[in-house]
Structures are given as C-alpha cells and as structure tokens.
Design a protein around this motif. Sequence first.
Motif, PDB file in Angstrom:
ATOM      1  N   GLN A 157       2.617   6.495   3.757  1.00 26.35           N
ATOM      2  CA  GLN A 157       1.165   6.498   3.787  1.00 26.35           C
ATOM      3  C   GLN A 157       0.706   6.362   5.228  1.00 26.35           C
ATOM      4  OE1 GLN A 157      -0.930   3.290   1.712  1.00 26.35           O
ATOM      5  NE2 GLN A 157      -2.359   4.795   0.889  1.00 26.35           N
ATOM      6  N   ASN A 184      -3.693   8.210   3.724  1.00 24.00           N
ATOM      7  CA  ASN A 184      -3.250   9.304   2.854  1.00 24.00           C
ATOM      8  C   ASN A 184      -1.725   9.352   2.836  1.00 24.00           C
ATOM      9  OD1 ASN A 184      -5.901  10.722   2.221  1.00 24.00           O
ATOM     10  ND2 ASN A 184      -5.933  10.773   4.452  1.00 24.00           N
ATOM     11  N   TRP A 185      -1.175  10.001   1.798  1.00 25.05           N
ATOM     12  CA  TRP A 185       0.271  10.121   1.664  1.00 25.05           C
ATOM     13  C   TRP A 185       0.759  11.440   2.251  1.00 25.05           C
ATOM     14  CZ3 TRP A 185       3.581   6.385   0.310  1.00 25.05           C
ATOM     15  CH2 TRP A 185       3.063   5.251  -0.330  1.00 25.05           C
ATOM     16  N   GLN A 203       3.372  11.886  -6.582  1.00 25.78           N
ATOM     17  CA  GLN A 203       4.220  10.881  -7.229  1.00 25.78           C
ATOM     18  C   GLN A 203       5.342  11.553  -8.005  1.00 25.78           C
ATOM     19  OE1 GLN A 203       4.115   7.585  -6.816  1.00 25.78           O
ATOM     20  NE2 GLN A 203       5.960   7.442  -8.093  1.00 25.78           N
ATOM     21  N   HIS A 230       8.701   9.930   2.588  1.00 24.89           N
ATOM     22  CA  HIS A 230       7.263   9.916   2.331  1.00 24.89           C
ATOM     23  C   HIS A 230       6.690   8.608   2.841  1.00 24.89           C
ATOM     24  CE1 HIS A 230       9.112   7.964  -1.190  1.00 24.89           C
ATOM     25  NE2 HIS A 230       8.002   7.241  -1.252  1.00 24.89           N
ATOM     26  N   THR A 237       0.864  16.670   1.519  1.00 18.39           N
ATOM     27  CA  THR A 237      -0.073  15.569   1.726  1.00 18.39           C
ATOM     28  C   THR A 237      -1.097  15.480   0.598  1.00 18.39           C
ATOM     29  OG1 THR A 237      -1.688  14.592   3.265  1.00 18.39           O
ATOM     30  CG2 THR A 237      -1.655  16.982   3.119  1.00 18.39           C
ATOM     31  N   GLN A 285      -2.571  13.230  -6.013  1.00 14.98           N
ATOM     32  CA  GLN A 285      -1.790  11.995  -6.018  1.00 14.98           C
ATOM     33  C   GLN A 285      -0.745  12.031  -7.124  1.00 14.98           C
ATOM     34  OE1 GLN A 285      -2.448   9.263  -3.759  1.00 14.98           O
ATOM     35  NE2 GLN A 285      -0.420   8.649  -4.464  1.00 14.98           N
TER      36      GLN A 285
END
Length: 216
Positions: free
Chosen positions: A91, A95-96, A78, A89, A55, A74
């Motif tokens: 969001q 948050n991812w 990626q 994955h 995360t 981030q």
Amino acid sequence: MQLETSSPLSPSGQTTITRPGLLFVLSAPSGTGKDTVINALKQRGADFYVVASVTTRPPRPGESEGNPYHFVSQVRFQEMIEKDELIEHAQVHGNWYGQPRKPIADNLQQGRDVLLKIDVQGAATVREKVPGAIYIFLVPGSVEELVERLNHRQTETEEQLNRRIADAQYELAQQEHYEYIIVNRQGQLEEAVNKLQAIMHAEHCRSKPRYVQIQN
C-alpha cells in the motif's frame, strides 16, 4: 521458479548460449521522472519490457488501462494476492500496488530484459524474492526540484502533495540499499538516460552473468 539457461546447437554445430533476460528494478520518489527517463531510453530503440504494475487507484487524466498501470478493483486485487499472481504488493500513498508475476517470468525466460518501476517498499520485498536482480535508484537534483515538479503536475490535492513530499524524504534515505544511483537533474534528461543505458549495457558485459531466480 528457476529460470534455466539453455545452450542449443547452431546450424554450424557450434553451441550458442541463450541466457534469460536481466531484471532491472528502478525506484525513485514520486515526481523524479521515472517514466520520462524510461520513455526516452525506449525512443533510442532499447529493447526491454516495462512491467505495468497493478493498482487500485483511479486513472489520472491521460492514463488508460495498461498505460502505465493495470487498474483493478479492490476485490480483484485481493483475488490476485490469493492466487499468488503478484510477486509483491504494498500500500503506497493510500492505494494498493503490485507486480504481476507471469509477464515478468515469461519475458525473462524468452531472453528479454525486464524493468520494474517500483517504490522502495516493494523493492525491498522483490530483493528478498528475486536473487540476481539489479537495483537502480533515480534521485532528483535537489529536494527543491522535486517539490517544484510535484507542484507543476497539479494531479494531487494539497494533502496528497504533502504526503508525497514526506514520503520522498523517507525514500531518498533508502538509496544506500541500491547498487546504482542516477541523478535526474532538471533540464539534463539526456545525462540520466545515458547513465541508465550504460548500466544496462555494463550488466550484459559481466564476466560472471547474473541469473534471475523468482521465488514464491
């Protein structure tokens, strides 16, 4: 990637069947008690691998790297997407989050059950990519119980809390897409743990075993 079944010969010359582990996908609205139920089952000695999601959100008080998440930037997240290191994955709550492919595949191949804690959005993606997984939905005794639990945590701002409550309403409407529903009522943790354990045992007693196939 197909996870094959092997049938080695035992010292007596008889064939022993070694099957890949089973993949259990557990979803629940935030605050329903996923970690509490899982940890209680672990304390009973149940042997299964709990996937630590990746995360981009910052750790909360009491959390650390790998417990219960891998916390990454981030940029790193990626990079993992580009290298196909994540099964899925999405969001969530701003948050991812993602599920790492390698530890899941490795544990299944070794014959160990794997449990994914994942939101309904991620579960929908996994459902398309991983035939043979078992889908379980954990629900609170009532929406009022859920709101009380979220308030008691005191880990979110009022805006974040309102977002989680709104998301929970949507997530609860998705439970029809799951094979099993477990109610985790306030003060009745053992009942929820018993049901999760029973589901996992029952899946190992199927006359036609499930075989997990992770697709790219």
